[in-house]
Scaffold this active site. Sequence first.
Site, PDB file in Angstrom:
ATOM      1  N   HIS A  86     -19.796   0.693 -12.380  1.00 24.99           N
ATOM      2  CA  HIS A  86     -18.923   2.224 -12.851  1.00 24.99           C
ATOM      3  C   HIS A  86     -20.093   2.965 -11.825  1.00 24.99           C
ATOM      4  CE1 HIS A  86     -15.953   5.028 -13.295  1.00 24.99           C
ATOM      5  NE2 HIS A  86     -17.074   5.938 -13.539  1.00 24.99           N
ATOM      6  N   GLU A  87     -21.126   3.101 -12.873  1.00 25.25           N
ATOM      7  CA  GLU A  87     -22.166   4.628 -13.314  1.00 25.25           C
ATOM      8  C   GLU A  87     -23.051   3.982 -11.930  1.00 25.25           C
ATOM      9  OE1 GLU A  87     -21.710   6.746 -14.665  1.00 25.25           O
ATOM     10  OE2 GLU A  87     -20.217   6.182 -15.596  1.00 25.25           O
ATOM     11  N   HIS A 144     -21.452   4.849  -8.251  1.00 27.60           N
ATOM     12  CA  HIS A 144     -21.066   6.603  -8.266  1.00 27.60           C
ATOM     13  C   HIS A 144     -22.638   7.115  -7.935  1.00 27.60           C
ATOM     14  CE1 HIS A 144     -18.428   8.714 -10.896  1.00 27.60           C
ATOM     15  NE2 HIS A 144     -18.469   7.886 -11.422  1.00 27.60           N
ATOM     16  N   GLU A 189     -13.784   9.235 -10.061  1.00 27.67           N
ATOM     17  CA  GLU A 189     -13.979   8.289 -10.967  1.00 27.67           C
ATOM     18  C   GLU A 189     -13.037   6.950 -10.352  1.00 27.67           C
ATOM     19  OE1 GLU A 189     -14.760   8.406 -14.587  1.00 27.67           O
ATOM     20  OE2 GLU A 189     -16.393   9.113 -12.827  1.00 27.67           O
TER      21      GLU A 189
END
Length: 370
Positions: free
Chosen positions: A143-144, A147, A194
Amino acid sequence: MSDDGHEHNGHEHVPSRQRRRFPGISSRAYEHPADRSALVALRKLSGFDTVFKALSGLLPERSLRLLFLSDSVRVSDEQFAHLNDMLRDACYILDLEKVPPMYVNQDPQPNAMCIGLDEPIIVVTTGLVELLDEEEMRAVIGHEVGHALSGHSVYRTILLFLTNLAIRVAWIPLGTLAIMAIVTALREWFRKSELSADRAGLLVGQDLRASMRGLMKIAGGNHLHEMNVDAFLKQAEEYESGGDLRDSVLKILNLLPRSHPFTTLRAAELKKWSESRDYQRIMDGHYPRRSEDKDTSVSDSFRESAASYAGNVKSSKDPLMKLVSDIAGGAGGLGGRVRRGFDGFTSSAPGEERPPRDEPPTDAPPRTED
């Protein structure tokens, strides 16, 4: 090692379970249309360009890095080696050539973030490390990294700085209004971003159950034996469809101060995407490449985002979204429906009768445009 059997610079430590790799994948492959729409709207906000350019030059990037170096633990082969392996693996799968530095910060609150202006930095808290198992943590790190690949860290850093600044200058009315307008727009974008990063986490972990477990633990703690995925997803459906227009307004007010979407809704969105044709095409190796990004039309991307929003409004079970859809469709009898929707604001005292309301006849002929 991933299923293509090749090594990648600095990524020799990869898990034994085979996962697909996505060479040259563009962030457009997993970005939620609402993420792109919100970012376009943010960039059009009056004064944002000025603030962005000013802060890009003023924010102490080196100070930020020194802070984490001095007061957190940097992940490496010697420290939190299992997290380091997951980080390399995530970058390998999403083909992010430069592995961002990652730090573990002492904080009981489960959290992770990707910040930085020149280069992204990933920070995870001890609360998160202690809460999640290996596969759940892999999805969070993915997930990060998502980003980082999308370039979200810049806007996230500015959001953190402006939120802090808004608190400091709360006694200046004009200053607060100006800053809060941008903070609100940034929060709206970040909530949508997100959803994109959740998709990146699924592409990295390639285990929907692990992604779901992680979101459930973030919502309810380390009590999986007390939780159920289907019941958790049912909460999202109940939240979206329940109540009247008053509840719809309260939902918006509850969401405005948050930087993240509600966890049940994130889980529902991710499950829906995992069952989509778009996800399957990516897993089959058919996805947009970074090499094609320069040829991408901004207007086409915006049209795609607008179409997605329109589809979401049309299919939404939320009373306010249904009303918006009906207005767009020219449905009759809206006046009465609005009044009924807000009955909660004007309810009579117990036992008191309300006067009858004028409702248009149900068999009234449809209006025609001149």
